[in-house]
Design a protein around this motif. Structure first.
Motif, PDB file in Angstrom:
ATOM      1  N   ASN A 106      39.503  36.341   5.228  1.00  0.00           N
ATOM      2  CA  ASN A 106      39.518  35.330   4.159  1.00  0.00           C
ATOM      3  C   ASN A 106      38.477  35.644   3.087  1.00  0.00           C
ATOM      4  N   PHE A 107      38.405  36.909   2.705  1.00  0.00           N
ATOM      5  CA  PHE A 107      37.323  37.376   1.861  1.00  0.00           C
ATOM      6  C   PHE A 107      37.202  36.669   0.509  1.00  0.00           C
ATOM      7  N   PRO A 108      38.285  36.366  -0.213  1.00  0.00           N
ATOM      8  CA  PRO A 108      38.105  35.713  -1.514  1.00  0.00           C
ATOM      9  C   PRO A 108      37.315  34.406  -1.438  1.00  0.00           C
ATOM     10  N   VAL A 109      37.321  33.774  -0.259  1.00  0.00           N
ATOM     11  CA  VAL A 109      36.567  32.536  -0.066  1.00  0.00           C
ATOM     12  C   VAL A 109      35.213  32.812   0.587  1.00  0.00           C
ATOM     13  N   GLY A 207      36.406  54.160  -8.653  1.00  0.00           N
ATOM     14  CA  GLY A 207      37.519  53.573  -7.922  1.00  0.00           C
ATOM     15  C   GLY A 207      37.309  52.162  -7.435  1.00  0.00           C
ATOM     16  N   ALA A 208      36.187  51.523  -7.804  1.00  0.00           N
ATOM     17  CA  ALA A 208      35.901  50.188  -7.266  1.00  0.00           C
ATOM     18  C   ALA A 208      36.781  49.102  -7.879  1.00  0.00           C
ATOM     19  N   ALA A 209      37.143  49.231  -9.150  1.00  0.00           N
ATOM     20  CA  ALA A 209      37.909  48.161  -9.800  1.00  0.00           C
ATOM     21  C   ALA A 209      39.242  47.921  -9.099  1.00  0.00           C
ATOM     22  N   ALA A 210      39.937  48.991  -8.734  1.00  0.00           N
ATOM     23  CA  ALA A 210      41.220  48.840  -8.050  1.00  0.00           C
ATOM     24  C   ALA A 210      41.041  48.222  -6.670  1.00  0.00           C
ATOM     25  N   VAL A 211      39.942  48.550  -5.997  1.00  0.00           N
ATOM     26  CA  VAL A 211      39.686  47.975  -4.675  1.00  0.00           C
ATOM     27  C   VAL A 211      39.351  46.495  -4.805  1.00  0.00           C
ATOM     28  N   ARG A 212      38.623  46.109  -5.836  1.00  0.00           N
ATOM     29  CA  ARG A 212      38.334  44.685  -6.061  1.00  0.00           C
ATOM     30  C   ARG A 212      39.636  43.887  -6.153  1.00  0.00           C
ATOM     31  N   SER A 213      40.585  44.397  -6.910  1.00  0.00           N
ATOM     32  CA  SER A 213      41.878  43.715  -7.012  1.00  0.00           C
ATOM     33  C   SER A 213      42.580  43.669  -5.643  1.00  0.00           C
ATOM     34  N   PHE A 214      42.486  44.758  -4.898  1.00  0.00           N
ATOM     35  CA  PHE A 214      43.154  44.875  -3.612  1.00  0.00           C
ATOM     36  C   PHE A 214      42.594  43.886  -2.586  1.00  0.00           C
ATOM     37  N   ILE A 215      41.310  43.516  -2.705  1.00  0.00           N
ATOM     38  CA  ILE A 215      40.716  42.567  -1.761  1.00  0.00           C
ATOM     39  C   ILE A 215      40.714  41.136  -2.322  1.00  0.00           C
ATOM     40  N   GLY A 216      41.461  40.928  -3.417  1.00  0.00           N
ATOM     41  CA  GLY A 216      41.740  39.570  -3.853  1.00  0.00           C
ATOM     42  C   GLY A 216      40.804  38.978  -4.879  1.00  0.00           C
ATOM     43  N   LEU A 217      40.010  39.811  -5.564  1.00  0.00           N
ATOM     44  CA  LEU A 217      39.136  39.291  -6.582  1.00  0.00           C
ATOM     45  C   LEU A 217      39.870  39.255  -7.923  1.00  0.00           C
ATOM     46  N   ASP A 218      39.764  38.148  -8.632  1.00  0.00           N
ATOM     47  CA  ASP A 218      40.572  37.904  -9.829  1.00  0.00           C
ATOM     48  C   ASP A 218      40.052  38.610 -11.073  1.00  0.00           C
ATOM     49  N   ASP A 219      38.788  39.095 -11.043  1.00  0.00           N
ATOM     50  CA  ASP A 219      38.197  39.615 -12.264  1.00  0.00           C
ATOM     51  C   ASP A 219      38.357  41.116 -12.409  1.00  0.00           C
ATOM     52  N   ALA A 220      39.128  41.736 -11.505  1.00  0.00           N
ATOM     53  CA  ALA A 220      39.297  43.200 -11.585  1.00  0.00           C
ATOM     54  C   ALA A 220      40.140  43.554 -12.811  1.00  0.00           C
TER      55      ALA A 220
END
Length: 220
Positions: A106-109, A207-220
């Motif tokens: 539940n990482f985004p939370v 490569g971090a921006a794509a991973v941020r999106s992949f783990i559910g962060l909205d600001d990627a």
């Protein structure tokens, strides 16, 4: 409709690359996974000891490689922001020497996850465990949105506890666990916050921006 042009598009962690001085942390592609499996077969710890919560290294020769590959393939296939394991290969001078990862739910939370790592036995005792953990925690805090990082180690594993202490983790609760069948072991919980983090060599990350999106962060 977007065109998928590479494996990194399908699985963004493959494109993650961290440089910290002579160390690199790379997304665990199959080529690197093969090297990692060979490293595991050569030995991680004294067979009479067991540093891991799940005794995954208790496997016959050959089976350990297959088990290791199957584990990582399985984690790729179920990766989601609500349940993921992000595992990277650790390289020194272009050679795989170990693995460093984090598991989160539940990482985004929650914005938290538990780190785990290992080094091939031939590379232990050289300070690499501390430096790779520092590089990984810098990646998590500075680039992937983590607000807390946890870990744990059995109390009879002073090397792992020493790494955590040097990085800035502080002790939490001790749990009584069954390690190998019928064996009681005490497991020390640990937690790291950005304020307590003892940084090491500055890191360079791609490569971090794509991973941020992949783990559910909205600001990627």
């Amino acid at each position: 409709m977007a065109c998928v042009s590479s494996l990194v598009d399908l699985y963004p962690p493959f494109g993650l690359h961290v440089v910290a001085g002579p160390l690199e942390l790379r997304g665990l592609t199959d080529d690197l996974l093969l090297e990692l499996c060979d490293l595991a077969e050569r030995g991680i710890h004294d067979p009479g000891a067991m540093p891991f919560f799940f005794p995954w290294t208790d496997a016959p020769a050959g089976q350990l490689s297959r088990n290791t590959a199957a584990y990582h393939w399985g984690k790729r296939s179920t990766f989601s922001p609500d349940d993921f394991a992000l595992d990277l290969a650790v390289l020194l001078d272009g050679r795989v020497v170990g693995a460093q990862g984090v598991a989160a739910s539940n990482f985004p939370v929650t914005r938290t996850g538990e780190t785990g790592s290992w080094l091939g036995r031939e590379f232990q005792g050289r300070g690499l465990g501390t430096e790779m953990r520092r590089a990984f925690c810098a990646l998590l805090f500075d680039h992937l949105g983590f607000e807390e990082i946890t870990s744990a180690a059995f109390v009879d594993n002073p090397a792992s506890l020493g790494v955590s202490r040097k990085v800035g983790y502080v002790p939490t609760a001790v749990r009584r666990l069954e390690r190998r069948e019928g064996e009681l072991a005490l497991n020390q919980g640990l937690v790291l916050t950005p304020e307590a983090f003892v940084r090491g060599t500055p890191i360079e990350v791609t490569g971090a921006a794509a991973v941020r999106s992949f783990i559910g962060l909205d600001d990627a």
